[in-house]
Write an enzyme that holds these catalytic residues in place. Structure first.
Site, PDB file in Angstrom:
ATOM      1  N   SER B 297      22.076  20.615   9.669  1.00  0.00           N
ATOM      2  CA  SER B 297      22.012  21.380  11.249  1.00  0.00           C
ATOM      3  C   SER B 297      22.823  22.637  11.220  1.00  0.00           C
ATOM      4  CB  SER B 297      22.007  20.366  12.209  1.00  0.00           C
ATOM      5  OG  SER B 297      22.406  20.866  13.451  1.00  0.00           O
ATOM      6  N   ARG B 337     -23.592  -6.570   5.621  1.00  0.00           N
ATOM      7  CA  ARG B 337     -22.823  -5.264   5.810  1.00  0.00           C
ATOM      8  C   ARG B 337     -22.387  -5.203   7.174  1.00  0.00           C
ATOM      9  NH1 ARG B 337     -25.627  -1.515   3.474  1.00  0.00           N
ATOM     10  NH2 ARG B 337     -24.915  -2.414   1.560  1.00  0.00           N
TER      11      ARG B 337
END
Lengths: 467, 467, 467, 467
Positions: B297, B337
């Site tokens: 940072s 299905r």
């Protein structure tokens, strides 16, 4: 370890859950009750004492005293009639965050000072609790596996009997092409058999836990005078319990728990799929199957509720999220003992075992009693006229009359007499139109899949303890 | 199947997701991109055509045309440079609910009428889509397995190097007893190696899907004239793709998907546990480890963010719930299905693959670059004075001075000089107090567990494609 | 409805769960026990009978008989000492899939034939079971809300007391900039207060359920002779129980359940965040906070386990997945009564209530007893030297010496004396370097946020029943 | 903020996801694409600069330069055509773990040094990213709310039109008693309207995020010289964006995210319930409803797939687990910025928004086009003969002939002529048997519930942007 379930010793304000809101598990969960867990905790403690004797450290007299005081039977049956009061333990467990600390105190208080020194010697609470959960899981998983095996037997029988019974296959809720009742059931069978195989693999490898305060077994080594002796103690402890000896403690490597969880969820998936199909096929308008002992309604006698399927589905909807919690706990198993993740496993794994026990038992009964209504199957099969074989017509007729005319023909046939339309086609002269439209002539490998699935289905263990 | 990723053909309003919100997967997910999935769909279609030739049904010329038009390489690499436009397909896929129907149209339009008849012949969309997902998963899982193997190598190295570096073990966030850095790392290694084994077992068994409209293979039998030929076609199709030949279609028996999902989640658990520990051990106050390439940072230069661990943990927190969705889909795989459950699998499995790809790659880098700060380890080890070995003191001293006095002694020692207190005890005359308080003398089997774990860790596949 | 918990009437093989594996809920779950649910079921049945009287249909004598036989108190307290045996009901419930059918039989058998005709008249099992769950949830949620309110009081006190106690803020595990203990606690307070508000909103709107066999209330209309009277009956039923009257039955529109579930999960999130921070801040190396009554360890006296935080975190890790199950059940609430989704809600909602009850009670105790170690806070604050205010240095110094030199300075300062370095800068002549480096001078709005949060925190209901 | 979606700038190996595997969201997800998120990130940065001007700190020239360079429109539309390249950002984002750090660099590089100092001044990455996600969510939620409103309109119309169309109600898959099509649709309407209300409440309160490095706003105070000015800056920032001003930063108090997530899941529950019913009612054997634009099949023309319902169900099965992940992230939001939990939110919230966008749009189309087949409704209604009103028969006949004879009668009636049996009863002389058996005479409050639900349904915002 069939739990004898001693009378509960509960304080007046203790919650009592006997399954009022869990009909799918009620009556099937004795093996994972608090009483059964307590049995397993005592069993793990006694096994450790016995292991000290097995490696030559503890005097036989102390071990004999401990084992007999707490009702040790053997590594499979563990301790029975140990006399530890459940309610007291629960109250004490809340303060310390786990029930092992008060348990150790309760056990030591009941034997001679000499024997007491060999109880819990060098162990940490997690050793005993993890091992106890594994013991409970081993026995429960054996019961689940037995119920799944019974389900397989019932399904294999159904598949064979209805091997060639032609039925409408449905995709995205719509009639698609023919299949057979046998092929549908064979699919259920493959799912159950796969789940059995996974569960059996997991339970055969369930490891004991013994690592001491932070998984180094240092206290065992200190007590026994050497690292080698400590390693031998771990093996002896596992042997006493009939569990796998771990290569190292798994205090914060939790795959034994997640793999067990995944196998249980897979078992619930398999029976959930069956229940989903049975519920659909039981619908008033479909009626192809009926549960043998359907839930009736006195006010509405026309109803034949697929009661077992409803319960199975309720279990299958819950199980995956419980499995997810076990995985989260594994990923968050911080340090050498985690700050919450481990505790999240206990009730979660138990509920998953409960669901698997109840659901597999209901599945065995459901499949054993499932009735196929051949007339309804045939009626539904005929519902769309020859259109159920329109895929076949497309294959056969396209080379003869071209794809465009096939489409027109099929479109015209809705509500019309398809056979007559076909017989009117000069190109089909000599073709057996009745055969062309016969769903039974268009089931492909349905029979083959039944035969393969039934042949591959392992027989239940005959005549011996499935554990 | 490394994806060449053709330039995306997307409409102006098409969403483009290149990973802005997914730093853990960005840059690692090319193999599961839409382009890669499209490659796999085309590959599955071409493989079916080739299978028709392999069983002697399709003429060689048609197959050659199809294969060359769509860039078939081989069963591992599949089709490349096929020229199918992704964007068009997506638009068309919405209407029909899946991308295969428009794909078939696009493919047929690019070959001769003769060749076109052999494309998608007898197949259903699910055959192609399931097979394509399996192909994508196979390649992605191979990459994950390779990253896990690299992680294992790094961990085994770390464990060996730091085998005897004594450190404070922490349970429920508190210093407990000594352990070693090596023992901690060896635990990570066992978790990763177990996940590797599970993933390798699953990917070795990934099956092709080929069942036709409702899983009976009836259309194949109709086209080929016999059930036997249809069965041979299924085997040929799997062989073309280097996949396992299924005993029967698994359109609605979804364990191949859930087992894959479970293995991926397990891999994420294993790296999530590492990341959880690294994040903790990187804390400013602890500082025992640091990621090699920590996120810095500019405004706060004192920060050494454990950036990879943060990303890994974010992935591990998400994965279990995705795995749960796959199980739900399996349990609800209705009929031949299902009406939604199947569609729920596609993006879920893909996201799980993405997470595993990204997380395993980050884990390999994290573990390769992990730095141990020996000074911080030593400082923390000493933080509680000799109290870290209080368990040992209890074991050694209780026989000499009784448990009550041990407890008093340890209580008094908080902030006092424990060694001096011990040396003042007449009962300890002749005892080496320095050794008694030495954490290094109380690590039990820590070294043994390192040795076992490293010895058991399988080497990565050397010199050959891990697929 | 405080549950008197009559002695359990369980068969010998009934499972008894008194919380051995659930230390976070043990002792806090009497209100959701099977006995409490049974009380609520009886209460719902009696309320329906009373409603028939309220609308002028049932004779007063019948209602009086029913109410007195089953111990009706009032709409808040419901029925007590009704004498229905729990164990028998559970056994009977399994067969029918829910406990209401056998309950109705048991109730009718205990009153005169005339009175019996007014029991369950026109109702469906779901009416009674949903209403009973709402009653149990209402009382449990009131208890949760009270515990959350107590938690708020404790947090507001802590925030005020430590309003200006400067501490290191941590982001991604690393010291970042200063904050205050008060600001941290105020964040916890906002989370808890938001959860309170959500929970209170939900529980104020909990609706009764009364729709008859399929949610049309047809049987009520038939019995009462008009639709208007049926509508009045629904309102009367809700009024008897002190619940909201529903606009229509919600048999398969399950948002009352999911909104309740979401609010409970939110409460667990809020206390889970507190526990996560407390567990971290309790770490041996950090030591900024300690639970008032930490779990000790006799063998390891240096340990001060954050036992309540561990339990809270275990609950917070489990709750979201239970909430997800409730949502799934809502989405799958098929037809006019679903085939499994409804049954999945019962144990899930109950477990979520249990977790919220236990966790909120533990949270109240944890926050009331939380100790802040000012010395440790100060020591950690100083740990990185002046680097904790490097962001401030960057803001102040960049205009004076440029960003590059600021970065060099800060980099050089690691381990060096930052104040001396700063004082050596000619550009800072006249600047109060000590103030510049003082973390207390760089806490921004921390105090403001404390003041706002405390001011906005609603007081607990004083002197009246929070229900 | 309708996203203009600039041409993607992606490296060759960047993954491109345009929705191939997500037909439910494809075409509806532009508003949550990476490009849209990037727009929002730039918007948040520019708003901060503007806020500095609003509070009198930044010079107008700098703000004008920044706003014009990056295409600021207004608080609703944000920045468009800002020219930041997406692909570069993604690559850079991986290293730092989030995309804001490279974004700030890219923005500063494009303006004058003076203007650059006002970009990101005092902010932390989380301020920008959280705010950007809120902006994206606000616009997406507005679109979802508009689709839900359209769904309500369609449902209210359907409910009114079919208010009195009698149909069989189904419980546990079985015909139970009569209901009406209108009553069923009114239930769907109530679910959707409740979800709308919740979503609208949440989106009206979405807060901006601005707290600086650790939520104290210290850097803002430092830059502006006072805490009061910093507080004003936060308010100004929220005002610029049209968002709620937060009482305090919510960096680690994540209820704004979980409440949004819960509302989105609730919306998916509501449409999932509709889809579940439509899929069932579309079954070949039931056929009471059909989607207006069903997915056809060329090979199987008899199929009328409920394609939208399938997609909706796939979304509803996935959403709850995503919501659970958001809750987990909230509970694990450690410290002042968490080590993974925050990062887990980003893709999860986005996927949930995507699902809600796609599903709500499909739901609007589905409900607008839904066709009711009155003949099928009537046929099914008659399927069980008079048994559908057996509950009514029980109510009416029991007083006349006793419960036992009613049960016998109904049992005998299966397959027999119930009307004839009834007319043969001397006790029913004078009774209108046809009316007694008429399902239309036994629908109770069905019409009332329709009227109430339709009357209570809020009209969509007319003529103004729902945002």
């Amino acid at each position: 370890m069939p739990s004898p379930t001693p009378p509960p010793d509960t304080s007046d304000d203790g919650a009592i859950d006997v399954g009022l809101l869990s009909p799918v598990t009620a009556g099937h969960d004795a093996g994972v009750s608090d009483a059964a867990v307590l049995d397993a905790l005592v069993t793990a403690e006694v096994a450790l004492t016995r292991a000290y004797s097995r490696v030559g450290a503890a005097p036989g007299s102390a071990v004999t005293e401990v084992a007999s005081t707490f009702g040790w039977q053997d590594g499979q049956s563990g301790c029975r009639g140990h006399g530890v009061a459940l309610g007291d333990l629960v109250t004490a467990a809340v303060a310390g965050g786990n029930p092992v600390i008060p348990l150790v105190g309760a056990l030591k208080a009941r034997v001679s000072p000499e024997a007491a020194t060999w109880i819990h010697r060098g162990a940490t609470s997690q050793d005993i609790l993890d091992t106890a959960l594994v013991l409970v899981a081993r026995d429960a998983a054996a019961e689940v596996a037995a119920s799944l095996a019974a389900t397989s037997v019932a399904l294999a029988h159904l598949a064979r009997v209805h091997r060639d019974e032609v039925a409408a296959a449905r995709t995205l809720t719509q009639h698609a092409v023919p299949t057979t009742v046998g092929a549908r059931v064979a699919g259920w069978l493959r799912g159950v058999d796969r789940a059995r195989a996974q569960l059996n693999a997991v339970r055969a490898a369930l490891p004991a836990q013994l690592g001491g305060a932070a998984g180094t077994a240092a206290a065992f080594a200190e007590h026994l005078g050497s690292a080698e002796a400590a390693a031998a103690l771990v093996d002896a402890y596992a042997a006493e319990l009939g569990l796998a000896a771990p290569a190292a403690p798994w205090h914060t490597e939790r795959w034994p728990i997640t793999e067990l969880g995944d196998a249980l969820v897979q078992a619930l998936d398999a029976v959930g799929k069956i229940a989903t199909d049975v519920a659909t096929l039981s619908r008033t308008e479909i009626g192809e199957v009926a549960e043998g002992a359907g839930g009736g309604s006195s006010a509405m006698p026309q109803k034949q509720n697929p009661a077992a399927s409803v319960l199975l589905r309720s279990a299958a909807l819950r199980a995956p999220q419980l499995g997810a919690t076990l995985h989260l706990a594994a990923a968050l198993a911080a340090d050498e003992r985690p700050d919450g993740a481990w505790h999240a496993e206990w009730p979660t794994l138990r509920e998953l075992l409960r669901l698997a026990l109840g659901a597999s038992a209901h599945a065995a009964r459901l499949t054993a009693g499932l009735r196929i209504d051949a007339a309804a199957v045939a009626e539904n099969l005929a519902a769309t006229g020859g259109l159920l074989v329109s895929e076949r017509l497309s294959i056969v007729l396209t080379p003869l009359i071209g794809g465009a005319r096939v489409r027109d023909l099929v479109a015209a046939a809705r509500g019309d007499d398809l056979a007559a339309l076909l017989r009117a086609l000069p190109e089909l002269e000599g073709t057996d139109v009745a055969d062309l439209l016969d769903p039974a002539a268009y089931t492909g490998l349905a029979g083959t899949f039944v035969d393969r699935s039934v042949a591959a289905s392992p027989a239940p263990d005959a005549g011996k303890d499935p554990r």
